[in-house]
Design an enzyme around this catalytic site. Structure first.
Site, PDB file in Angstrom:
ATOM      1  CG  ASN A  88      -2.327  13.860  -5.461  1.00 31.69           C
ATOM      2  OD1 ASN A  88      -1.709  13.159  -6.265  1.00 31.69           O
ATOM      3  ND2 ASN A  88      -3.597  13.672  -5.168  1.00 31.69           N
ATOM      4  CG  ASP A  89       3.477  11.379  -4.779  1.00 32.45           C
ATOM      5  OD1 ASP A  89       4.338  12.188  -4.386  1.00 32.45           O
ATOM      6  OD2 ASP A  89       3.073  10.431  -4.077  1.00 32.45           O
TER       7      ASP A  89
ATOM      8  CB  SER B 156      -6.624   5.141  -6.454  1.00 33.72           C
ATOM      9  OG  SER B 156      -6.143   6.009  -5.434  1.00 33.72           O
TER      10      SER B 156
ATOM     11  N   GLY C 274     -14.341   5.526  -7.458  1.00 36.22           N
ATOM     12  CA  GLY C 274     -13.055   5.847  -8.096  1.00 36.22           C
ATOM     13  C   GLY C 274     -11.908   5.958  -7.119  1.00 36.22           C
TER      14      GLY C 274
ATOM     15  CG  HIS D 175     -23.068  18.621   0.058  1.00 34.16           C
ATOM     16  ND1 HIS D 175     -24.408  18.909   0.062  1.00 34.16           N
ATOM     17  CD2 HIS D 175     -22.426  19.808  -0.076  1.00 34.16           C
ATOM     18  CE1 HIS D 175     -24.575  20.220  -0.090  1.00 34.16           C
ATOM     19  NE2 HIS D 175     -23.385  20.790  -0.163  1.00 34.16           N
TER      20      HIS D 175
ATOM     21  CD  GLN E 248     -36.282   9.450 -11.721  1.00 33.52           C
ATOM     22  OE1 GLN E 248     -35.272   8.783 -11.883  1.00 33.52           O
ATOM     23  NE2 GLN E 248     -37.373   8.946 -11.171  1.00 33.52           N
TER      24      GLN E 248
ATOM     25  CB  CYS F 192      -0.890  -0.017   1.247  1.00 34.99           C
ATOM     26  SG  CYS F 192      -1.703   1.557   1.545  1.00 34.99           S
TER      27      CYS F 192
ATOM     28  CG  ASN G 107     -13.159  10.505  -4.336  1.00 35.51           C
ATOM     29  OD1 ASN G 107     -14.212  11.135  -4.352  1.00 35.51           O
ATOM     30  ND2 ASN G 107     -12.100  10.851  -5.039  1.00 35.51           N
TER      31      ASN G 107
ATOM     32  CG  HIS H 130      -4.288  -1.146   4.504  1.00 41.09           C
ATOM     33  ND1 HIS H 130      -3.753  -0.364   3.504  1.00 41.09           N
ATOM     34  CD2 HIS H 130      -5.007  -2.119   3.882  1.00 41.09           C
ATOM     35  CE1 HIS H 130      -4.135  -0.857   2.325  1.00 41.09           C
ATOM     36  NE2 HIS H 130      -4.892  -1.911   2.523  1.00 41.09           N
TER      37      HIS H 130
ATOM     38  CG  HIS I 146      -6.919   8.186   0.944  1.00 38.65           C
ATOM     39  ND1 HIS I 146      -7.229   6.886   0.618  1.00 38.65           N
ATOM     40  CD2 HIS I 146      -7.066   8.901  -0.203  1.00 38.65           C
ATOM     41  CE1 HIS I 146      -7.545   6.817  -0.678  1.00 38.65           C
ATOM     42  NE2 HIS I 146      -7.465   8.032  -1.197  1.00 38.65           N
TER      43      HIS I 146
ATOM     44  CG  HIS J 284      -4.180   3.352   4.104  1.00 37.57           C
ATOM     45  ND1 HIS J 284      -3.118   2.658   4.640  1.00 37.57           N
ATOM     46  CD2 HIS J 284      -4.458   4.341   4.986  1.00 37.57           C
ATOM     47  CE1 HIS J 284      -2.766   3.223   5.790  1.00 37.57           C
ATOM     48  NE2 HIS J 284      -3.563   4.249   6.018  1.00 37.57           N
TER      49      HIS J 284
ATOM     50  CB  CYS K 242       0.864   1.205   4.734  1.00 42.16           C
ATOM     51  SG  CYS K 242      -0.699   0.344   5.030  1.00 42.16           S
TER      52      CYS K 242
ATOM     53  CE1 TYR L   4     -36.452  13.886 -18.845  1.00 46.22           C
ATOM     54  CE2 TYR L   4     -36.035  14.282 -16.511  1.00 46.22           C
ATOM     55  CZ  TYR L   4     -36.696  14.605 -17.688  1.00 46.22           C
ATOM     56  OH  TYR L   4     -37.584  15.638 -17.715  1.00 46.22           O
ATOM     57  CD  GLU L   5     -30.998  10.329 -13.744  1.00 52.54           C
ATOM     58  OE1 GLU L   5     -30.986   9.860 -14.911  1.00 52.54           O
ATOM     59  OE2 GLU L   5     -31.591   9.784 -12.796  1.00 52.54           O
TER      60      GLU L   5
ATOM     61  CD  GLN M 240      -7.667  13.043  -3.562  1.00 53.77           C
ATOM     62  OE1 GLN M 240      -7.029  13.858  -4.230  1.00 53.77           O
ATOM     63  NE2 GLN M 240      -8.315  12.046  -4.104  1.00 53.77           N
TER      64      GLN M 240
HETATM   65  P1  H2U Z   1      -8.429   8.734  -4.324  1.00 54.33           P
HETATM   66  O1  H2U Z   1      -8.802   9.396  -3.042  1.00 54.33           O
HETATM   67  O2  H2U Z   1      -9.394   9.029  -5.413  1.00 54.33           O
HETATM   68  O3  H2U Z   1      -8.112   7.307  -4.160  1.00 54.33           O
HETATM   69  O4  H2U Z   1      -7.035   9.389  -4.764  1.00 54.33           O
HETATM   70  C1  H2U Z   1      -5.847   9.178  -4.050  1.00 54.33           C
HETATM   71  C2  H2U Z   1      -4.824  10.174  -4.528  1.00 54.33           C
HETATM   72  O5  H2U Z   1      -3.514   9.688  -4.204  1.00 54.33           O
HETATM   73  C3  H2U Z   1      -4.839  10.374  -6.032  1.00 54.33           C
HETATM   74  O6  H2U Z   1      -5.182  11.721  -6.276  1.00 54.33           O
HETATM   75  C4  H2U Z   1      -2.618  10.137  -5.164  1.00 54.33           C
HETATM   76  C5  H2U Z   1      -3.409  10.083  -6.467  1.00 54.33           C
HETATM   77  O7  H2U Z   1      -2.938  11.039  -7.371  1.00 54.33           O
HETATM   78  N1  H2U Z   1      -1.436   9.312  -5.133  1.00 54.33           N
HETATM   79  C6  H2U Z   1      -0.231   9.872  -4.726  1.00 54.33           C
HETATM   80  O8  H2U Z   1      -0.171  11.068  -4.467  1.00 54.33           O
HETATM   81  N2  H2U Z   1       0.895   9.091  -4.597  1.00 54.33           N
HETATM   82  C7  H2U Z   1       0.930   7.757  -4.910  1.00 54.33           C
HETATM   83  O9  H2U Z   1       1.936   7.101  -4.736  1.00 54.33           O
HETATM   84  C8  H2U Z   1      -0.279   7.115  -5.502  1.00 54.33           C
HETATM   85  C9  H2U Z   1      -1.547   7.935  -5.518  1.00 54.33           C
HETATM   86 ZN    ZN Z   2      -2.269   1.078   3.750  1.00 52.47          ZN
END
Ligand code: H2U
Ligand code: ZN
Length: 343
Positions: free
Chosen positions: A72-73, A158, A156, A295, A320, A47, A150, A110, A163, A161, A50, A313-314, A165
């Site tokens: 975020n990478d 990814s 979606g 929300h 709806q 992961c 998310n 995790h 988390h 674990h 982790c 329709y949406e 954003q």
């Molecule tokens: P989700 O919350 O949609 O799973 O997105 C996780 C974010 O983690 C995603 O925006 C980032 C992805 O770009 N990410 C990293 O910053 N480093 C990583 O090693 C993998 C994912």
């Molecule tokens: Zn983890």
């Protein structure tokens, strides 16, 4: 009225939703499919969230013990100053956008989602969101900070674990911009905050209320689009997470745990959703019209595997729904006491 097709108005966005309750008088009749219990390990060596593990891009996570925040990478927004893209026609409009995207891991575990974490850990997550909001909004070019989660592959997400954003942007994004316009207009006309007046009505009517504690109310909004959509509203006209007192943070942790627990209990799965906080913009103006709220938009409709699709329709006409917000509230209200996995 309530059993015939009708439209309901969302005063926060100015948009309407079509409600067709006659199509789902007994929404629970749909077959509930079995879904396997997810049994995640406490630590997963593969992961990227982790502690101690390597992320994409080669950086390694520290051996963290509470929340852990990193840039975020694969940031959707970048802080660099860039010239506005050339736009020589109003029908081909664009402007440059600066910002920062961060990931906030809830804990080193995790396997523990929001409803499974203890009260102190949830308070700590809220405090981390608040600190991030303060830090990011202090940059002169940042005018909005969006905190969101998310949850689940269906949304979606990814990585399982737990988390969230934080995306901070130069411009106010579409949804908060609509809410700003409508809350401002309401405040100017009535002299009160829209969501404060709305809460008064919902407290009187009770039929859409899920949980109320000292400082927050969770309800299914009258204008909900998603079957089990929830709106969580502060009782006081606080515009920002940073405005919350420690007892309000504690009450928010309590209601977040109750909301996410009742979601998991509904179909006895780790319930997918996208959730996020709407704070006022950071535009150096006072925001007496704004009431801090969150929300929750979950996609599931009838079981662990039957989701609502926002399609035909949406996409082409308007949102709806079949089951009414009132019947969704009846189903969720009783499910917050114990978590199905930890009875
Ligand atoms: P989700 O919350 O949609 O799973 O997105 C996780 C974010 O983690 C995603 O925006 C980032 C992805 O770009 N990410 C990293 O910053 N480093 C990583 O090693 C993998 C994912
Ligand atoms: Zn983890």
């Amino acid at each position: 009225m309530s059993n015939s097709p009708h439209r309901r108005f969302n005063p926060l966005t100015g948009e309407w939703v079509l409600v067709s309750p006659h199509r789902a008088k007994r929404p629970w009749l749909g077959q509930v499919e079995e879904s396997p219990l997810e049994n995640l390990p406490k630590y997963d060596p593969t992961c990227y969230l982790c502690p101690r593990n390597e992320r994409a891009g080669g950086l390694s996570n520290p051996d963290y013990s509470s929340t852990f925040v990193f840039d975020n990478d694969f940031s959707a927004l970048l802080p660099d100053e860039v010239p506005a893209p050339a736009s020589d026609h109003p029908l081909l409009a664009s402007v440059s956008e600066r910002g920062l995207c961060r990931v906030v891991c809830f804990s080193p575990r995790h396997d523990l989602t929001l409803p499974e974490l203890d009260h102190a850990s949830i308070e700590n997550i809220i405090n981390t969101w608040t600190e991030q909001t303060i830090e990011l909004s202090a940059k002169d070019y940042i005018h909005y900070v969006q905190v969101f989660e998310n949850k689940g592959a269906m949304m979606g997400c990814s990585n399982p674990h737990p988390h969230s954003q934080v995306w901070a942007s130069e411009h106010i994004p579409n949804e908060p911009a609509k809410e700003l316009q409508h809350q401002k207009a309401y405040f100017h006309e009535h002299g009160h905050a829209l969501l404060a007046d709305y809460l008064v009505e919902e407290h009187k009517r009770k039929e859409r209320i899920l949980f109320i504690n000292e400082h927050f109310t969770a309800l299914i909004p009258y204008w909900a689009v998603w079957p089990f959509e929830i709106l969580l509203v502060a009782h006081r006209s606080a515009a920002y997470l940073a405005d919350l007192t420690s007892s309000e943070v504690s009450a928010l942790a309590d209601i977040l745990k109750r909301v996410t627990t009742c979601y998991d209990n509904l179909f006895e799965i780790s319930f997918p959703y996208s959730m996020g906080f709407h704070q006022a913009p950071f535009d150096s103006q006072p925001h007496p019209e704004w009431v801090l709220h969150a929300h929750f938009y979950p996609p599931l409709l009838r079981s662990a595997t039957v989701r609502k699709f926002m399609v035909g329709y949406e996409m082409l006409a308007m949102p709806q729904r079949d089951i009414t917000p009132e019947s969704a509230a009846d189903r969720l209200r009783s499910l917050s006491d114990l978590h199905y996995r930890h009875p």
